[in-house]
Design an enzyme around this catalytic site. Structure first.
Site, PDB file in Angstrom:
ATOM      1  N   ARG A  37       0.793  -1.214   0.087  1.00  0.00           N
ATOM      2  CA  ARG A  37      -0.076  -0.097   0.040  1.00  0.00           C
ATOM      3  C   ARG A  37       0.823   1.335  -0.125  1.00  0.00           C
ATOM      4  NH1 ARG A  37      -5.305  -1.469   2.537  1.00  0.00           N
ATOM      5  NH2 ARG A  37      -5.478   0.751   3.108  1.00  0.00           N
TER       6      ARG A  37
ATOM      7  N   TYR B 230       0.482   4.342  -2.290  1.00  0.00           N
ATOM      8  CA  TYR B 230      -0.381   5.248  -1.987  1.00  0.00           C
ATOM      9  C   TYR B 230      -0.069   6.088  -0.803  1.00  0.00           C
ATOM     10  CZ  TYR B 230      -5.151   7.320  -1.705  1.00  0.00           C
ATOM     11  OH  TYR B 230      -6.149   8.319  -1.403  1.00  0.00           O
TER      12      TYR B 230
ATOM     13  N   GLY C 277     -12.873  -9.019  10.750  1.00  0.00           N
ATOM     14  CA  GLY C 277     -14.230  -8.436  10.786  1.00  0.00           C
ATOM     15  C   GLY C 277     -14.416  -7.480  12.029  1.00  0.00           C
TER      16      GLY C 277
ATOM     17  N   ARG D 257      -6.160  -1.681  11.308  1.00  0.00           N
ATOM     18  CA  ARG D 257      -7.145  -2.389  12.259  1.00  0.00           C
ATOM     19  C   ARG D 257      -8.217  -1.420  12.643  1.00  0.00           C
ATOM     20  NH1 ARG D 257      -2.590  -3.511  16.534  1.00  0.00           N
ATOM     21  NH2 ARG D 257      -2.046  -1.518  15.797  1.00  0.00           N
TER      22      ARG D 257
END
Length: 341
Positions: free
Chosen positions: A169, A172, A234, A300
């Site tokens: 990542r 970016y 999740g 997170r």
């Protein structure tokens, strides 16, 4: 303190170019939006075009943007669309520059990471060079990704971040950090009028349907009758700002007196499972939610501290997630050809 360590005050802003003064000395405000054919950029165009004294020029290479987002304005006397890549210089005369150009979805910036960092660095240099030449004010849409996987929650503008400089990542995240550096260096060295917005997750109509971002993924999957794929565990959180609120924040920042950086985002925080359950409830209660492997360096938690935006801009978001999702669903249904039962 050694003289070399002293803080230098910014130079006064450069005067508009002679060409600007001679050819375009009029009441209209000429506004350039790089990346204006994209999701947020096209909504910004719509809002700016409401003012009859604005002339809007969009420069876009259509890597992630689309002419369809701007079709209502093509041919309008106060609107101009230029196919242009910001990694090349642009010679036009403008008063304001909204610099939005850059792939903002992991699918796109991982596809061509070198292009992504070139857009952030060389593209920002070119936009700053234009601002310097014509005496324009320039606003950079930076990102909450400059905070990386934050160790402070929620994230204030004073937080320096926790970013992996060599991860997938990084093109970016670090590209936007360099872009912010360039903005402030041009401000201090050349007196350029700058504004920096650190924008958080944004959603709404005209998002790319398959761009890999969680809201668009979930809505597209729900409309297609597919399981909603939630990356493990999740429990990671995001905050989602509706696009009309985002545009309002950007325009207030451009017209205000503060250079920024200022966080623009909705502080309402949701886990990925909560978001999936909300989309399922609103769009397709019969589908399943399926857990899949996560991507590297996925933060997170992410939530903006918008104290500064409230105090300096008088801005805070108005649209709640449950109000914005149906508006996005309607747009996605139209584009996917999925009718409501």
């Amino acid at each position: 303190m050694a003289s070399s360590d002293k803080q230098t005050s910014p130079k006064p802003p450069p005067s508009p170019s002679p060409l600007r003064n001679s050819k375009f000395c009029q009441s209209n405000m000429r506004i350039l939006i790089s990346g204006g054919a994209g999701f947020i950029g096209s909504h910004l165009v719509d809002k700016l075009m409401e003012n009859e004294k604005n002339e809007v020029i969009v420069a876009d290479n259509y890597f992630t943007g689309s002419k369809d987002n701007l079709k209502k304005w093509i041919g309008h006397p106060r609107f101009e669309l230029i196919r242009h890549d910001v990694t090349e210089p642009l010679l036009i005369e403008v008063d304001q520059i909204y610099h939005l150009a850059c792939p903002a979805s992991p699918i796109f910036y991982k596809y061509n990471p070198v292009k992504t960092i070139k857009t952030n660095v060389i593209g920002t240099l070119n936009m700053l060079g234009l601002a310097k030449r014509v005496g324009a004010r320039i606003l950079l849409t930076s990102t909450s990704e400059v905070y990386g996987d934050p160790l402070i929650h929620p994230q204030p503008e004073s937080y320096w971040g926790n970013v992996n400089p060599i991860g997938v990542r990084s093109c970016y995240d670090e590209g936007k950090r360099v872009a912010e550096t360039l903005m402030f260096d041009y401000h201090r060295q050349h007196g350029i009028e700058i504004r920096i917005a650190r924008i958080f997750n944004t959603y709404g109509p005209r998002m790319n349907i398959d761009d890999g971002r969680v809201v668009s993924n979930f809505i597209a999957q729900a409309l297609r009758g597919e399981a909603l794929t939630v990356q493990k565990p999740g429990t990671q959180t995001r905050s989602f700002c509706y696009v009309s609120d985002m545009v309002d924040g950007l325009m207030r920042l451009m017209e205000g007196d503060d250079t920024g950086p200022i966080n623009i985002g909705n502080p309402g925080e949701f886990t990925m499972v909560e978001l999936a359950e909300t989309v399922k409830e609103l769009i397709n209660p019969s589908i399943e939610i399926k857990m899949v492997e996560n991507t590297p360096d996925d933060p997170r938690q992410r939530k903006p501290d918008i104290t500064k935006a409230k105090e300096v801009l008088g801005w805070e978001p108005k649209v709640k997630l449950r109000e914005g999702l149906p508006l996005m669903e309607e747009d996605f249904r139209l584009r996917l050809g999925v009718h409501k039962n």
